[in-house]
Design an enzyme around this catalytic site. Structure first.
Site, short mmCIF file in Angstrom:
data_model
loop_
_atom_site.label_atom_id
_atom_site.label_comp_id
_atom_site.label_asym_id
_atom_site.label_seq_id
_atom_site.Cartn_x
_atom_site.Cartn_y
_atom_site.Cartn_z
N ASP A 52 0.77 -1.30 0.19
CA ASP A 52 -0.17 0.23 -0.01
C ASP A 52 0.90 1.40 -0.04
O ASP A 52 0.47 2.26 -0.66
CB ASP A 52 -1.01 0.01 1.14
CG ASP A 52 -0.40 -0.03 2.47
OD1 ASP A 52 0.66 -0.37 2.74
OD2 ASP A 52 -1.24 0.21 3.60
N GLY A 141 -2.75 -7.75 14.87
CA GLY A 141 -2.65 -7.73 13.60
C GLY A 141 -3.96 -7.66 12.72
O GLY A 141 -3.73 -7.83 11.36
N SER A 144 -6.49 -3.40 15.12
CA SER A 144 -7.23 -2.75 16.47
C SER A 144 -6.95 -1.29 16.53
O SER A 144 -7.90 -0.57 17.01
CB SER A 144 -6.61 -3.41 17.86
OG SER A 144 -5.25 -3.39 17.61
N GLU A 177 -1.19 8.47 12.59
CA GLU A 177 -0.27 7.17 12.88
C GLU A 177 1.15 7.73 12.53
O GLU A 177 2.15 7.61 13.04
CB GLU A 177 -0.66 6.03 11.80
CG GLU A 177 -1.60 5.14 12.35
CD GLU A 177 -1.25 3.96 13.38
OE1 GLU A 177 -0.01 4.04 13.82
OE2 GLU A 177 -2.07 3.53 14.27
N ASP A 189 -5.20 0.01 6.02
CA ASP A 189 -6.07 -0.25 7.06
C ASP A 189 -7.34 0.89 7.31
O ASP A 189 -8.33 0.37 7.55
CB ASP A 189 -5.25 -0.43 8.56
CG ASP A 189 -3.99 -1.39 8.38
OD1 ASP A 189 -4.28 -2.33 7.34
OD2 ASP A 189 -3.36 -1.75 9.09
N TYR A 239 9.12 -2.26 10.62
CA TYR A 239 8.16 -1.78 9.45
C TYR A 239 8.73 -0.57 8.64
O TYR A 239 8.77 -0.55 7.49
CB TYR A 239 6.77 -1.33 10.29
CG TYR A 239 5.70 -1.06 9.30
CD1 TYR A 239 4.97 -1.86 8.74
CD2 TYR A 239 5.57 0.13 8.74
CE1 TYR A 239 3.94 -1.43 7.84
CE2 TYR A 239 4.53 0.48 7.75
CZ TYR A 239 3.67 -0.06 7.47
OH TYR A 239 2.77 0.07 6.35
C1 GLA Z 1 0.29 -2.42 8.49
C2 GLA Z 1 0.00 -1.16 8.05
C3 GLA Z 1 -0.55 -0.97 6.39
C4 GLA Z 1 0.08 -1.95 5.41
C5 GLA Z 1 0.48 -3.38 6.31
C6 GLA Z 1 1.21 -4.40 5.40
O1 GLA Z 1 -0.94 -3.12 8.61
O2 GLA Z 1 -0.87 -0.33 8.87
O3 GLA Z 1 -0.83 0.36 6.00
O4 GLA Z 1 1.13 -1.58 5.17
O5 GLA Z 1 1.03 -3.18 7.58
O6 GLA Z 1 0.48 -4.67 4.26
#
Ligand code: GLA
Length: 403
Positions: A52, A141, A144, A177, A189, A239
């Site tokens: 994304d 995951g 939430s 975020e 998300d 991440y």
């Molecule tokens: C987390 C992030 C999303 C996306 C996923 C991996 O959930 O919030 O934006 O990058 O990881 O696909």
């Protein structure tokens, strides 16, 4: 950190009852404003991981596990937060700056939204009181935190008549975020949580920030969520490092005059032609994941539209392998779940979902085999990892809404 209370499945009725216990009814509190109730879903990402933020297409669905938010305007300028499952009460004021503070725990997610609203010029004519209760496992995951941010943002926007669009609620959640929580996340998300619709999944074009609803016809199959129960915070995980590696890959390709806007604008064939310019083997694998994953998303959506669930399942496995080998975000817990799932009768596909490094995986399982599936995978997982995972079958759900 606020201490946790024992969890149970919360209903909107229970939430309202508890709201009145905490804040009083109209007569007790002298507050004649209405209590308004909102629901915000968790999500699973069916396929399209870690792309994304690379201009890719992703394919998540909102699920029928909800966070609830009850809210009522006050007669003064106080803002009060309570959570049914955490002991701490947090009190702020409409005139506050809403800066991040570690000791504010879950209240940071809410203050992050208020801070974005203030920056965008929204004004709170009075204070308000809030009670949150979530059926979504925290840091598990399935988003939430986005459920909390977007559910709260929607509740505040509707309560004060801001009429912020669903897309802008998603963008606000993402901004919070980035600026408040220090997680450089993509839009997936927040977007699916703000716009999700029951019985559909969404093909989200993250470059254009727009979507297409695709009917989620799974016939006799169900998605099972498999929680590693390994806690992790994205702010501490790799991440942000993965994001930086993708940016490096993009910069190398651009410097070699390869015409592209983002990594996912490369087709697999084009990638094969130009990959030699990336000398760093790690960066090469990160880029390959993005390119191949984007392609798998398009094929998965075609497979679903053609009712070819076997093909969809195959693509789920391929996605997991790419996330394990090229993107390196799985780990022993997620790999164990997916390996164990792949050996079970009735399972036609499985993969990690979300950011990885722990969190959850999903499996596509025949409805008659679900019970046995969960039993077997649980037993294998516990044997290898040393503690139990969490399992539940889910259906699609609706995006943020007032009840
Ligand atoms: C987390 C992030 C999303 C996306 C996923 C991996 O959930 O919030 O934006 O990058 O990881 O696909």
């Amino acid at each position: 950190m606020s201490s946790k209370k024992e969890r149970f499945e919360v209903t909107p009725e229970l939430l309202k009852e508890n709201f009145i216990k905490i804040y009083g009814d109209k007569a007790q509190s002298g507050n004649s404003n209405e209590i308004r109730m909102f629901a915000s879903p968790a999500r699973i990402n069916i396929i399209g991981e870690h792309i994304d933020y690379n201009g890719g297409k992703v394919f998540p669905t909102a699920i029928d596990k909800y966070l609830y938010c009850a809210i009522r305007k006050r007669n003064d300028s106080k803002i009060i937060y309570n959570d049914l499952f955490f002991n701490s009460t947090y009190t702020f004021d409409t005139n506050d700056n809403f800066a991040f503070d570690q000791k504010n725990d879950y209240a940071n997610f809410l203050n992050g939204i208020l801070s974005c609203m203030k920056k965008q010029g929204y004004k709170f004519p009075c204070g308000f009181e809030v009670l949150i209760a979530s059926n979504v496992p925290s840091a598990g995951g399935i988003s939430s935190s986005s459920a909390l941010e977007c559910g709260f943002a929607w509740a505040v926007s509707e309560t004060f008549g801001f009429n912020i669009s669903r897309k802008d609620i998603a963008l606000m959640g993402q901004q919070s975020e980035h600026e408040f929580m220090n997680v450089n996340c993509g839009i997936m998300d927040q977007y699916i949580i703000a716009t999700g619709k029951k019985d559909t999944a969404e093909l989200i074009d993250c470059a254009k920030v727009e979507h297409e609803y695709v009917p989620l016809k799974l016939g006799d199959y169900r998605f099972i969520v498999m929680n590693t129960k390994k806690k992790r915070r994205l702010a501490d995980s790799k991440y942000n490092e993965r994001r930086a590696q993708c940016e490096e890959g993009l910069a190398i390709l651009k410097a070699a005059a390869i015409p592209l806007t983002d990594l996912c604008s490369l087709t697999p064939a084009r990638f094969e032609e130009c990959k030699a310019v990336i000398k760093d083997e790690v960066i090469l694998r990160r880029v390959r994941h993005c390119v191949t994953e984007n392609d798998r998303v398009l094929r998965a959506v075609e497979a679903l539209k053609a009712d070819n669930l076997q093909e969809l399942g195959k693509l789920l496995y391929e996605s997991h392998n790419s996330l394990r080998d090229d993107y390196e975000v799985t780990g022993i817990e997620l790999d164990t779940l997916v390996n164990a799932a792949s050996r079970q009768k009735g399972c036609i596909g499985a993969r990690m979902t979300g950011a990885g490094f722990g969190g959850c995986a999903i499996a596509l399982v025949h409805k008659d085999e679900v019970e046995q599936f969960i039993k077997n995978v649980q037993s294998e997982y516990t044997k290898i990892v040393g503690y139990e995972g969490g399992f539940f079958a889910c259906s699609s759900g609706d995006g943020v809404r007032e009840l």
